[in-house]
Design an enzyme around this catalytic site. Structure first.
Site, PDB file in Angstrom:
ATOM      1  N   ALA A 108      46.369   8.276 -22.947  1.00  0.00           N
ATOM      2  CA  ALA A 108      46.748   8.758 -21.624  1.00  0.00           C
ATOM      3  C   ALA A 108      48.140   9.360 -21.720  1.00  0.00           C
ATOM      4  O   ALA A 108      48.830   9.207 -22.730  1.00  0.00           O
ATOM      5  CB  ALA A 108      46.723   7.631 -20.598  1.00  0.00           C
ATOM      6  N   LYS A 109      48.557  10.049 -20.683  1.00  0.00           N
ATOM      7  CA  LYS A 109      49.910  10.585 -20.619  1.00  0.00           C
ATOM      8  C   LYS A 109      50.220  10.909 -19.168  1.00  0.00           C
ATOM      9  O   LYS A 109      49.311  11.150 -18.362  1.00  0.00           O
ATOM     10  CB  LYS A 109      50.057  11.861 -21.466  1.00  0.00           C
ATOM     11  CG  LYS A 109      51.448  12.040 -22.030  1.00  0.00           C
ATOM     12  CD  LYS A 109      51.735  11.065 -23.175  1.00  0.00           C
ATOM     13  CE  LYS A 109      53.093  11.331 -23.790  1.00  0.00           C
ATOM     14  NZ  LYS A 109      53.338  10.433 -24.941  1.00  0.00           N
TER      15      LYS A 109
END
Length: 424
Positions: free
Chosen positions: A113-114
Site C-alpha cells: 500500500a502507499k
C-alpha cells in the site's frame, strides 16, 4: 477557501506504467499466467480525499490526499505516507505495487500500500501540519487498521506525523491501537532500530554485493544523493565500515571532497544550519553532478527517476544502491547493465524499513518489545537471506538482479493468489 493547484511533476515517465511494465516483463519471460498478470497489474483500491485545513492566518486550504492498496493476498497491506508537492495518484499506485513485491521478496506477511498528500510540509507550521495530518487520517480512517492497512513514514513524514495518525485513529476507536501505524516514537510503541532500518538494510545488501564483487567497503568511495532519513543513516553506517564518503546532497544541493567527508560533522552541520552547504573542507556540487562522480558505490536516496536516459551512460560507479524507490528508469537500467554496473534494486536494497516496520507491528500486537540488538540481528537475517535468494536466481537464470528480485517476489504473490482463488 482555496484549493492547492496540481503541481508540475518531477517525474519523466509515468511510474505506474513503469511498475506494470516491470511486471509484464517478468511474466512474459517466465510464463506467468496472463490471468494472474491481469489481477496483479491492478490496484485493489485507490481512495482520493479532499483535506480542508484551517491555516494559522484563518484561511482554509484544501489539499488532496491518496491511499492506495495494491494487493492483500499475503496479508494486510503495508506502506508509507509521503508529503510532497509533486505527489500524484499514479506515483502512489506504483509505490504501492513496489511495496507488494518488496514485502514478498523479504518474505514478510504483508501486501503493498502507499499514501500521499500533495503538499510541501516545509511550508506549513507545526500546527498546520498537525491539523492536516489529523484531518487526512479522519478521511481515510475506514481504510486503515492493524489487520487491514498499516501506514508508515515516507518522504516528508516522520515519527511525529505517525504519532498524530496513531492518536487520531485511537481516539476514534476509544482505546490505543498500537498496530495501526509503524515508525512511531519509542514512547508510544515504536521499535528500537526503526529510524535507521532502511539504511541498515541497504548496508547489509551492499555488504553482500561487495563480497560478490570482491570489493572491500573499507576504503571504498561512495556518493550519496539525498540526506533525509535513508541517506543520512547510510552515510553514517558506511563510514563506520571504513568507506570514504566523498559526496553528499540534499534538496538544496551537495558537497564534495575527494579525500572524504567527515560524516559526523556533516550531520551536525545539517542539524544546525538546515543545509549541507557551507560545511568546512568541502566544495559545492549539484545533485546532477554528484551522480556522475567516479566512485565505487553510488546511492540515490532521494526521489524517483534521477538516473535516466539522459545521464545513465555517464554513470561511473561500479555499484548503484537504490535507497530511494524507482531512482533508475527502465531505459537507464538497460544502459547501466550494458556498462557493467551492478544495480541493487529498490525492492531489495531499501526493504529494511518495511522489515523493521513488520517487527514493530508484531511487537505492538504482542505489547512486548525487543532489544535493539535483537531487532538488528533479525533484520540482518532477513536481508541477507533475501539478497542470497536474489543473487542465486540471478546466477541460475543469467538475469540482472532486478529481474531476479521480481521473479522471486512476483512468484510468491502469484502463488498466494492462486492458492486463495477468487471470491466469489
Amino acid at each position: 477557501m482555496t484549493s492547492v493547484q496540481d503541481p508540475v511533476s518531477h517525474l519523466r515517465e509515468n511510474p505506474y506504467e513503469i511498475a506494470k511494465d516491470q511486471l509484464r516483463l517478468v511474466a512474459r519471460a517466465f510464463s506467468i499466467d496472463e490471468n494472474l498478470v491481469q489481477v496483479l497489474s491492478k490496484c485493489k483500491k485507490a481512495v482520493v480525499v479532499a483535506i480542508p485545513v484551517t491555516m494559522d492566518d484563518g484561511r482554509i486550504e484544501v489539499f488532496e490526499g491518496y491511499r492506495v492498496t495494491h494487493n492483500v493476498a499475503r496479508g494486510p497491506s503495508k506502506g508509507g505516507i509521503r508529503y510532497h508537492p509533486d505527489v500524484t495518484l499514479d506515483e502512489v499506485r506504483a509505490l504501492s505495487m513496489w511495496m507488494t513485491w518488496k514485502c514478498a521478496l523479504a518474505n514478510i506477511p504483508f501486501g503493498g500500500a502507499k499514501g500521499g498528500v500533495v503538499v510541501d510540509p516545509k511550508a506549513l507550521s507545526r500546527r498546520e501540519l498537525e491539523r492536516m495530518t489529523r484531518r487526512f487520517t479522519s478521511e481515510i480512517i475506514n481504510e486503515i487498521g492493524p489487520e487491514k492497512d498499516i501506514p508508515a513514514p515516507d518522504v516528508g513524514t516522520d515519527a511525529r506525523v505517525m504519532a498524530w495518525i496513531f492518536d487520531t485513529y485511537s481516539m476514534n476507536k476509544g482505546h490505543s491501537v498500537l498496530g495501526v501505524v509503524t515508525g512511531k516514537p519509542l514512547a508510544i510503541g515504536g521499535s528500537l532500530g526503526r529510524e535507521e532500518a532502511t539504511a541498515r538494510g541497504a548496508l547489509y545488501v551492499l555488504r553482500g554485493a561487495a563480497r560478490k564483487k570482491e570489493l572491500s567497503l573499507n576504503g571504498a568511495t561512495i556518493a550519496i544523493q539525498g540526506f533525509g532519513n535513508v541517506g543520512l543513516h547510510l552515510a553514517r553506517l558506511v563510514a563506520q565500515d571504513g568507506a570514504k564518503v566523498v559526496a553528499l546532497s540534499d534538496s538544496a544541493g551537495g558537497i564534495h571532497n575527494a579525500n572524504g567527508i567527515d560524516v559526523a560533522a556533516a550531520i551536525a552541520h545539517k542539524q544546525d544550519s538546515g543545509t549541507l552547504g557551507g560545511l568546512p573542507d568541502t566544495d559545492p556540487i549539484s545533485n546532477d553532478d554528484l551522480l556522475l562522480l567516479d566512485v565505487d558505490v553510488l546511492a540515490p536516496c532521494a526521489l524517483e527517476q534521477v538516473i535516466n536516459e539522459s545521464n545513465a551512460s555517464r554513470i561511473k560507479a561500479r555499484i548503484v544502491v537504490e535507497g530511494a524507490n524507482g531512482p533508475v528508469t527502465p531505459t537507464a537500467d538497460e544502459i547501466l547493465e550494458q556498462n557493467g554496473v551492478l544495480i541493487l534494486p529498490d525492492i531489495l536494497a531499501n526493504a529494511g524499513g518495511v522489515v523493521v516496520s513488520y517487527f514493530e507491528w508484531v511487537q505492538g500486537l504482542q505489547e512486548y518489545f525487543w532489544k535493539e540488538a535483537e531487532v538488528n540481528a533479525k533484520l540482518n537475517d532477513i536481508m541477507t537471506r533475501a539478497f542470497a535468494e536474489t543473487w542465486s536466481i540471478s546466477e541460475q537464470r543469467s538475469i540482472p538482479l532486478r529481474q531476479a528480485a521480481y521473479v522471486c517476489a512476483v512468484g510468491r504473490v502469484a502463488e498466494a493468489t492462486t492458492i486463495r482463488g477468487l471470491y466469489p
